[in-house]
Design a protein around this motif. Sequence first.
Motif, PDB file in Angstrom:
ATOM      1  N   LYS A   1       0.875  -1.171   0.000  1.00  0.00           N
ATOM      2  CA  LYS A   1       0.000   0.000   0.000  1.00  0.00           C
ATOM      3  C   LYS A   1       0.907   1.214   0.000  1.00  0.00           C
ATOM      4  O   LYS A   1       1.571   1.508   0.974  1.00  0.00           O
ATOM      5  CB  LYS A   1      -0.887  -0.016   1.242  1.00  0.00           C
TER       6      LYS A   1
ATOM      7  N   THR B   1      -0.679   6.128   3.035  1.00  0.00           N
ATOM      8  CA  THR B   1      -1.835   6.146   3.928  1.00  0.00           C
ATOM      9  C   THR B   1      -2.109   7.595   4.297  1.00  0.00           C
ATOM     10  O   THR B   1      -1.183   8.410   4.367  1.00  0.00           O
ATOM     11  CB  THR B   1      -1.594   5.298   5.187  1.00  0.00           C
TER      12      THR B   1
ATOM     13  N   VAL C   1      -1.125   2.183  12.207  1.00  0.00           N
ATOM     14  CA  VAL C   1      -1.580   1.694  10.905  1.00  0.00           C
ATOM     15  C   VAL C   1      -0.725   0.494  10.528  1.00  0.00           C
ATOM     16  O   VAL C   1       0.513   0.582  10.508  1.00  0.00           O
ATOM     17  CB  VAL C   1      -1.460   2.782   9.821  1.00  0.00           C
TER      18      VAL C   1
END
Length: 597
Positions: free
Chosen positions: A579, A582, A594
């Motif tokens: 990912k 964020t 996170v």
Amino acid sequence: MTRRRLPLLLLVLAVLLAGGWWWQRERPDPAVMHVFPGVRGPAKASKIVEPPRTRIAQFDRGGPHRLAILVTDPQSGWLGLVRGFRAHGVPITVTQDPAKALTHKVVLVYPIVSGRVLSAEQLRALAQHVRDGGTVLAFNLAGGGLGELFGVGEGTEASSRLRLRWTRTTGEPESDEIVVSSTGEAKVSSVGYAPGTADVAARFDDGSVAAACRRVGGQACVLGVDLGSLAQRAMNGRAEALARRYVNGYEPSLDSLFRWVRDLYVAGEPMPWLVSTAPAGREVSILFTHDVDYGPSVHNALAYADALKARGVRGTFFVQTKYMRDYNDKVFFDDAAVADVKGLLARGQEVGSHTVAHSREFERMDLGSGRERYPRYRPFVETDTKVRDATILGELRVSKFLLDRLAGADVVSFRPGRLAYPFTLPQALNASGYRYSSSITANTVLTHLPFQLTDGRADGALQPVFEFPVAVEDEEAPPLLQRLDAADALVARVARDRGVATVLIHPNVVGDKLAFETALADRWKGRAWMGSTQAFGDWWTARDALDLDVEPRGAGWLLTARAPKGAADVEVVLPKAAKGSTTLRLPPGGRATVAIP
């Protein structure tokens, strides 16, 4: 009896004369000064408090996945590195402990590597760190027998090298060749290395190696520019001679050097992270600002405010509170002007201060007492180079007071007339209740990012005020609307690195300047964050205060975020995570964790 009464009569006469003098001083000439009846202030004095010297220990914190800056000389320009890396969103730990620095994968040794500042054991540890897969970047490789490891020959220190040219060119002159020193007072020392086995990333104008890396397990790199000193000089507004153009141009000299080191950190750290320099989902930030410093400009400003409001944009209007008639202009800050300023606020716009006198001599004024008050504060501009009865604190205090008191503004942003920039401005701004400044051009400071100011524009102490330098302004030829494509191209260049483009417009006319502003806003709609100095300043200040760290957790990582001032749409970039980023949204004092797969 008469003789006894004489001293008493003389005393009464003296009192009457003093009273007349006081009355004449308090009663302004209505032909010279506009008076707002019953308005006096500010009542509270502004006190300059010398801040404590910023210490390395303040930044000696955080986990081992940050970029480590090992300071080998505390009298060096290490604070310039702190200011620059924070602006670029690179997490750092600053320490004087070599053992602690080597717990980090990427270590920047500043300003010197030699046997005079590091022991033989510490030098061997640096070399072993590279062989074990770490990255070490040195600025001045002055000794210690590590030349072979870094793959360069002997370095020669000088301040005569003016340009650095990257070997991987982009075809863009301003990016491919950057300025690093000047022939004038803005000289910055550099170390040019003889070539060796390292891959050369940049060369100085004399042909010597300016930046290079050699892979030996990890990477051993050199950068011959004293980046800390260059950053301090530029951000302190002491590098004007370096700029290739004063304004309305792209000048990434400082940015490109910090980005080169940033990329070394990203490449060498197993789980790097960066804090984005633009709000989440936006390519660039555009601050539309207006200098209201001419009679018709006050009412004209409403047309600009209407156009911005129609586009859902909040701009900044720096208003000169000109209540004195002098060499510059007649009085225009009067009851009608106050009504127009209220109109700006009613349209959702920010109102900032643009001084009282708008004198280019602002940078040479006395600091003042901090007790200057309206209506007794009466700065009078006699010529273009002479002003009397004016002080820096008076210009700041009284203009803010009048805008706050009469119009209901809450002034926190400041821009001096003619961008006159006194050395005492940072501490004067703080003492007067300002948080944001837009007082210098982006080209002059060699960066298209905001940064924190320092006391006296010197090396010692940070002030809690941020600078938002001007990228585009309207006084150069040709007329502004004819420069729309050029300004758009400049914003696009700044957007490549998610920078900030502050636009300065004088609303002395409405036609083509307003057309320029609306056209630029329409071109960047949906791609750029657009707003006021205060709104972006609040976002930037909260971003700057974020405290982030990562740590391994099972098969992945855990990002911990602490937000002392909150976090709204702050994007954390994760270059090596599945990912890729964020977005943080936390209230003041908030904390979050996170998971990073």
